[in-house]
Design a protein around this motif. Structure first.
Motif, PDB file in Angstrom:
ATOM      1  N   HIS A   1       0.855  -1.193   0.000  1.00  0.00           N
ATOM      2  CA  HIS A   1       0.000   0.000   0.000  1.00  0.00           C
ATOM      3  C   HIS A   1       0.891   1.242   0.000  1.00  0.00           C
ATOM      4  O   HIS A   1       2.125   1.117   0.079  1.00  0.00           O
ATOM      5  CB  HIS A   1      -0.923  -0.019   1.216  1.00  0.00           C
TER       6      HIS A   1
ATOM      7  N   GLU B   1      -8.145  -3.839  -1.656  1.00  0.00           N
ATOM      8  CA  GLU B   1      -8.347  -2.764  -0.677  1.00  0.00           C
ATOM      9  C   GLU B   1      -8.553  -3.399   0.680  1.00  0.00           C
ATOM     10  O   GLU B   1      -9.216  -4.437   0.795  1.00  0.00           O
ATOM     11  CB  GLU B   1      -9.559  -1.922  -1.068  1.00  0.00           C
TER      12      GLU B   1
ATOM     13  N   VAL C   1      -9.038  -2.371   5.114  1.00  0.00           N
ATOM     14  CA  VAL C   1      -9.217  -1.323   6.117  1.00  0.00           C
ATOM     15  C   VAL C   1      -8.338  -1.679   7.305  1.00  0.00           C
ATOM     16  O   VAL C   1      -8.441  -2.784   7.855  1.00  0.00           O
ATOM     17  CB  VAL C   1     -10.681  -1.196   6.541  1.00  0.00           C
ATOM     18  N   TRP C   2      -7.433  -0.769   7.634  1.00  0.00           N
ATOM     19  CA  TRP C   2      -6.506  -1.001   8.733  1.00  0.00           C
ATOM     20  C   TRP C   2      -6.694   0.126   9.751  1.00  0.00           C
ATOM     21  O   TRP C   2      -6.577   1.295   9.396  1.00  0.00           O
ATOM     22  CB  TRP C   2      -5.059  -1.014   8.217  1.00  0.00           C
ATOM     23  N   ARG C   3      -7.033  -0.236  10.969  1.00  0.00           N
ATOM     24  CA  ARG C   3      -7.329   0.751  12.033  1.00  0.00           C
ATOM     25  C   ARG C   3      -8.332   1.798  11.527  1.00  0.00           C
ATOM     26  O   ARG C   3      -8.170   3.004  11.740  1.00  0.00           O
ATOM     27  CB  ARG C   3      -6.049   1.421  12.521  1.00  0.00           C
ATOM     28  N   GLY C   4      -9.322   1.308  10.809  1.00  0.00           N
ATOM     29  CA  GLY C   4     -10.393   2.192  10.355  1.00  0.00           C
ATOM     30  C   GLY C   4     -10.031   3.052   9.152  1.00  0.00           C
ATOM     31  O   GLY C   4     -10.813   3.922   8.767  1.00  0.00           O
ATOM     32  N   ARG C   5      -8.870   2.801   8.561  1.00  0.00           N
ATOM     33  CA  ARG C   5      -8.478   3.633   7.408  1.00  0.00           C
ATOM     34  C   ARG C   5      -8.259   2.772   6.169  1.00  0.00           C
ATOM     35  O   ARG C   5      -7.858   1.617   6.278  1.00  0.00           O
ATOM     36  CB  ARG C   5      -7.199   4.402   7.722  1.00  0.00           C
ATOM     37  N   LEU C   6      -8.503   3.418   5.008  1.00  0.00           N
ATOM     38  CA  LEU C   6      -8.421   2.690   3.741  1.00  0.00           C
ATOM     39  C   LEU C   6      -6.967   2.498   3.311  1.00  0.00           C
ATOM     40  O   LEU C   6      -6.180   3.447   3.288  1.00  0.00           O
ATOM     41  CB  LEU C   6      -9.166   3.478   2.651  1.00  0.00           C
ATOM     42  N   ARG C   7      -6.654   1.246   2.991  1.00  0.00           N
ATOM     43  CA  ARG C   7      -5.348   0.964   2.391  1.00  0.00           C
ATOM     44  C   ARG C   7      -5.591   0.337   1.033  1.00  0.00           C
ATOM     45  O   ARG C   7      -6.319  -0.658   0.935  1.00  0.00           O
ATOM     46  CB  ARG C   7      -4.563  -0.032   3.252  1.00  0.00           C
ATOM     47  N   ARG C   8      -4.996   0.907   0.005  1.00  0.00           N
ATOM     48  CA  ARG C   8      -5.065   0.280  -1.315  1.00  0.00           C
ATOM     49  C   ARG C   8      -3.708  -0.335  -1.616  1.00  0.00           C
ATOM     50  O   ARG C   8      -2.690   0.353  -1.550  1.00  0.00           O
ATOM     51  CB  ARG C   8      -5.398   1.317  -2.387  1.00  0.00           C
TER      52      ARG C   8
END
Lengths: 345, 108
Positions: B14, B55, B57-64
């Motif tokens: 990412h 895609e 979600v890591w700790r509530g955030r988007l990782r692509r």
């Protein structure tokens, strides 16, 4: 929306937690507003995540701020996306900015050739040239503008940027050192004319911009346009007499007068022959710069109609051409395209 | 661009993962800014050298996560060969001059 995107959105909505620091995130999001809305719609969440992973958890009490280097990289990305990113619309804006740079440099090169030839002719004839300065700095500025124009036209955009920035800086110094009365009237448009070409050159000719080498013959118009003026200035015509038609003509026969007429004619041709929106918008921008340059000369002074009258007419012509160029150029721009990251097949 | 492609050879990464890997690969010399990273990713994706892998979600955030395409691997291979040839030519000239050359990856 794909299943992955739908799932991401749900999780992102669940994330809201009052105890988490939010100030830095808010400031990063504010910085990302430099980017076009379509780009942010696709990239904002992952960029914010990357920013915050890089910064770590910083409590709001410490007043965290994005680093200057990061802000600069976002600003640079915004310029690239807006002027050369994905989609025909960004490409058209990029081409517009590049044309504005070349037109601005052409005008400055024209002034440069006019100044150099005039000084050389005066020196050869041991005669004073109107407006000639004893300082060599104007000569330096003239030469730098000519070199910058030639380099940009021939595809040497790296050197052109350096030389144009130097030319702009020298010209701004000269404008700042001018007489006080000049500072109030003519200085702002002159400063604009000295600043816009280097800035447009820097912004428009970025790494992804198409490399274009223009033919040598296109370097000639600025030179060719000034030579008759120089010859006319040495002709045995009583320019400074009170003969009104001559006085009116003398205010038109100047480099900026010629440039104004050329811009207006090119604008009419662009409208009639259906030129690309980038060409229309670039001509409109060049016309606006010339309009700003000309306006102080068109200021009505009672009893001196013969001087400000022709300038006012030219300003009117410019406005008449600029408005349809802007309207049609904007309308013909390709529609905005949503930027998508590369998809897995 | 070379380092960003190299960072994706072994596994999809990412955005911030690419930044970290580029820094590691360059021994700390190259620290990509986030704005620069996405400019590079836009270019690489536009040329078909990388593509979206997944895609998360890591700790509530988007990782692509992005992965290297076959075209990306081929371009990277060509670029690596070109750089290796340049380095070999430089070493050969230095040896001819009587200077010893350190093996690649040796201490600075």
């Amino acid at each position: 929306m794909t299943a992955a995107e739908s799932s991401s959105t749900e999780h992102l909505e669940e994330r809201v937690d009052d105890s988490e620091p939010v100030l830095l995130e808010r400031r990063y999001r504010a910085a990302l507003r430099l980017l076009p809305a379509s780009y942010r719609a696709e990239r904002e969440e992952e960029m914010v995540a990357a920013f915050l992973e890089m910064s770590g958890d910083v409590p709001d009490e410490r007043g965290p701020r994005p680093r200057w280097g990061e802000l600069a990289s976002v600003a640079a990305l915004a310029v690239r996306v807006r002027l050369g990113g994905a989609g025909a619309r960004a490409a058209a804006w990029g081409e517009t900015v590049r044309l504005v740079a070349l037109l601005g440099l052409a005008f400055q090169a024209m002034l440069g050739v006019y100044g150099l030839v005039g000084r050389a002719a005066a020196a050869a004839a041991h005669l004073p040239t109107p407006g000639a300065a004893t300082s060599p700095i104007p000569v330096v500025a003239d030469v730098l503008w000519i070199v910058a124009f030639a380099a940009a036209m021939r595809g040497f955009t790296g050197p052109a940027k350096v030389v144009a920035a130097a030319a702009g800086a020298v010209s701004l110094l000269l404008i700042g050192a001018g007489p006080a009365v000049q500072l109030t009237l003519a200085a702002p448009p002159a400063a604009l004319m000295a600043s816009v070409p280097p800035l447009a050159l820097l912004a428009g000719f970025h790494a992804e911009a198409p490399a274009t080498v223009r033919p040598w013959r296109l370097l000639l118009p600025p030179v060719a346009a000034t030579l008759p003026l120089v010859l006319l200035s040495w002709a045995p015509v009583p320019w400074d007499s009170a003969f009104e038609p001559l006085l009116a003509l003398s205010s038109l026969l100047s480099p900026d007068g010629i440039a104004t007429v050329a811009c207006a004619v090119a604008g009419i041709v662009a409208l009639r022959r259906g030129w690309a929106p980038s060409a229309r918008l670039a001509l409109a921008a060049a016309g606006l710069l010339l309009l700003a340059w000309r306006l102080p000369m068109a200021w009505p002074v009672p009893g001196a109609e013969v001087l400000w009258g022709p300038a006012a007419v030219l300003c009117g012509v410019l406005v008449t051409v600029i408005v349809p160029l802007v309207v049609t150029g904007t309308r013909l721009l390709p529609p905005e395209r949503r930027a998508k990251p590369g998809r897995a097949s | 661009m070379f380092l960003a492609l190299t960072a994706l050879v072994d596994e999809p990464r990412h955005g911030y993962g690419i930044v970290q890997e580029v820094e590691r690969l360059s021994g700390g010399r190259v620290q990509l800014k986030i704005g620069s990273l996405y400019g590079v990713l836009d270019r690489l994706a536009g040329d078909g050298l990388v593509e979206l892998d997944r895609e998360e979600v890591w700790r509530g955030r988007l990782r692509r996560y992005y992965r290297l395409t076959d075209d990306g691997a081929r371009i990277l291979e060509e670029e690596a060969a070109r750089l290796a040839a340049n380095a070999a030519a430089a070493r050969s000239r230095l040896r001819a001059r009587g200077l010893s050359t350190r093996p690649a990856g040796g201490p600075a």
